[in-house]
Design a protein around this motif. Structure first.
Motif, PDB file in Angstrom:
ATOM      1  N   PHE A  52      14.309   3.330   0.808  1.00 45.92           N
ATOM      2  CA  PHE A  52      13.703   3.308   2.132  1.00 45.92           C
ATOM      3  C   PHE A  52      12.688   2.172   2.249  1.00 45.92           C
ATOM      4  CE2 PHE A  52      15.040   7.837   2.527  1.00 45.92           C
ATOM      5  CZ  PHE A  52      15.810   7.661   3.667  1.00 45.92           C
ATOM      6  N   PHE A  53      11.903   1.944   1.205  1.00 47.73           N
ATOM      7  CA  PHE A  53      10.919   0.859   1.217  1.00 47.73           C
ATOM      8  C   PHE A  53      11.615  -0.488   1.315  1.00 47.73           C
ATOM      9  CE2 PHE A  53       8.218  -2.212  -1.039  1.00 47.73           C
ATOM     10  CZ  PHE A  53       7.114  -2.169  -0.204  1.00 47.73           C
ATOM     11  N   GLU A  54      12.713  -0.679   0.565  1.00 43.10           N
ATOM     12  CA  GLU A  54      13.474  -1.932   0.622  1.00 43.10           C
ATOM     13  C   GLU A  54      14.026  -2.172   2.012  1.00 43.10           C
ATOM     14  OE1 GLU A  54      16.816  -3.070  -1.991  1.00 43.10           O
ATOM     15  OE2 GLU A  54      15.486  -2.369  -3.592  1.00 43.10           O
ATOM     16  N   ALA A  55      14.563  -1.136   2.638  1.00 33.68           N
ATOM     17  CA  ALA A  55      15.110  -1.281   3.988  1.00 33.68           C
ATOM     18  C   ALA A  55      14.012  -1.620   4.984  1.00 33.68           C
ATOM     19  CB  ALA A  55      15.821  -0.002   4.395  1.00 33.68           C
ATOM     20  N   GLU A  56      12.846  -1.032   4.827  1.00 42.33           N
ATOM     21  CA  GLU A  56      11.727  -1.311   5.723  1.00 42.33           C
ATOM     22  C   GLU A  56      11.241  -2.743   5.568  1.00 42.33           C
ATOM     23  OE1 GLU A  56       8.953  -0.461   8.683  1.00 42.33           O
ATOM     24  OE2 GLU A  56      10.635   0.742   7.991  1.00 42.33           O
ATOM     25  N   VAL A  57      11.124  -3.204   4.347  1.00 44.33           N
ATOM     26  CA  VAL A  57      10.679  -4.578   4.098  1.00 44.33           C
ATOM     27  C   VAL A  57      11.692  -5.569   4.649  1.00 44.33           C
ATOM     28  CG1 VAL A  57      10.287  -6.276   2.271  1.00 44.33           C
ATOM     29  CG2 VAL A  57       9.211  -4.038   2.132  1.00 44.33           C
ATOM     30  N   GLU A  58      12.979  -5.291   4.454  1.00 44.12           N
ATOM     31  CA  GLU A  58      14.038  -6.186   4.940  1.00 44.12           C
ATOM     32  C   GLU A  58      14.022  -6.269   6.457  1.00 44.12           C
ATOM     33  OE1 GLU A  58      17.100  -8.888   4.695  1.00 44.12           O
ATOM     34  OE2 GLU A  58      16.013  -8.026   3.006  1.00 44.12           O
ATOM     35  N   SER A  59      13.756  -5.150   7.129  1.00 46.78           N
ATOM     36  CA  SER A  59      13.763  -5.157   8.591  1.00 46.78           C
ATOM     37  C   SER A  59      12.538  -5.872   9.152  1.00 46.78           C
ATOM     38  CB  SER A  59      13.840  -3.740   9.130  1.00 46.78           C
ATOM     39  OG  SER A  59      12.642  -3.042   8.878  1.00 46.78           O
ATOM     40  N   GLN A  60      11.432  -5.898   8.438  1.00 48.67           N
ATOM     41  CA  GLN A  60      10.223  -6.539   8.918  1.00 48.67           C
ATOM     42  C   GLN A  60      10.049  -7.959   8.390  1.00 48.67           C
ATOM     43  OE1 GLN A  60       6.937  -4.011   7.951  1.00 48.67           O
ATOM     44  NE2 GLN A  60       7.518  -2.463   9.431  1.00 48.67           N
TER      45      GLN A  60
END
Length: 105
Positions: A52-60
């Protein structure tokens, strides 16, 4: 372990009963309980949090893998010698080409 009448104890007719192994069953249960609750469950939760953290960083992120690949391709067009350097005259066309590709400089 299970006690009769809920199991078949060892006898002459049944050499290996199905009443359990006594202390081995208790030991297995305790090890299984601690292994699942203190090793595997936190490992599973940590993996989920990491994804979830990786997906959040990638989206931002302002700069992702596609942007990097586009930048490398455009740079290689201006780097005639392939040494990782371009002339100062090619800097403005490089920036303009990146802007045309939808990646503002």
């Amino acid at each position: 372990s299970t006690m009769p009448p809920f199991c078949t104890p060892s006898s002459a007719e049944v050499p290996t009963g199905d009443c359990g192994r006594g202390m081995a069953g208790y030991l297995f249960f305790i090890l299984f309980y601690f292994g699942c609750n203190y090793i595997f469950l936190p490992l599973f939760v940590a993996t989920l949090i990491d994804y979830f953290f990786e997906a959040e960083v990638e989206s931002q992120s302002l700069f992702n893998g596609d942007d990097c690949e586009t930048y490398a391709n455009v740079w290689s067009e201006f780097d005639e010698e392939g040494d990782g350097r371009i002339s100062i005259e090619n800097l403005r066309p490089l920036v303009d080409r990146l802007a045309v590709n939808g990646h503002p400089a």
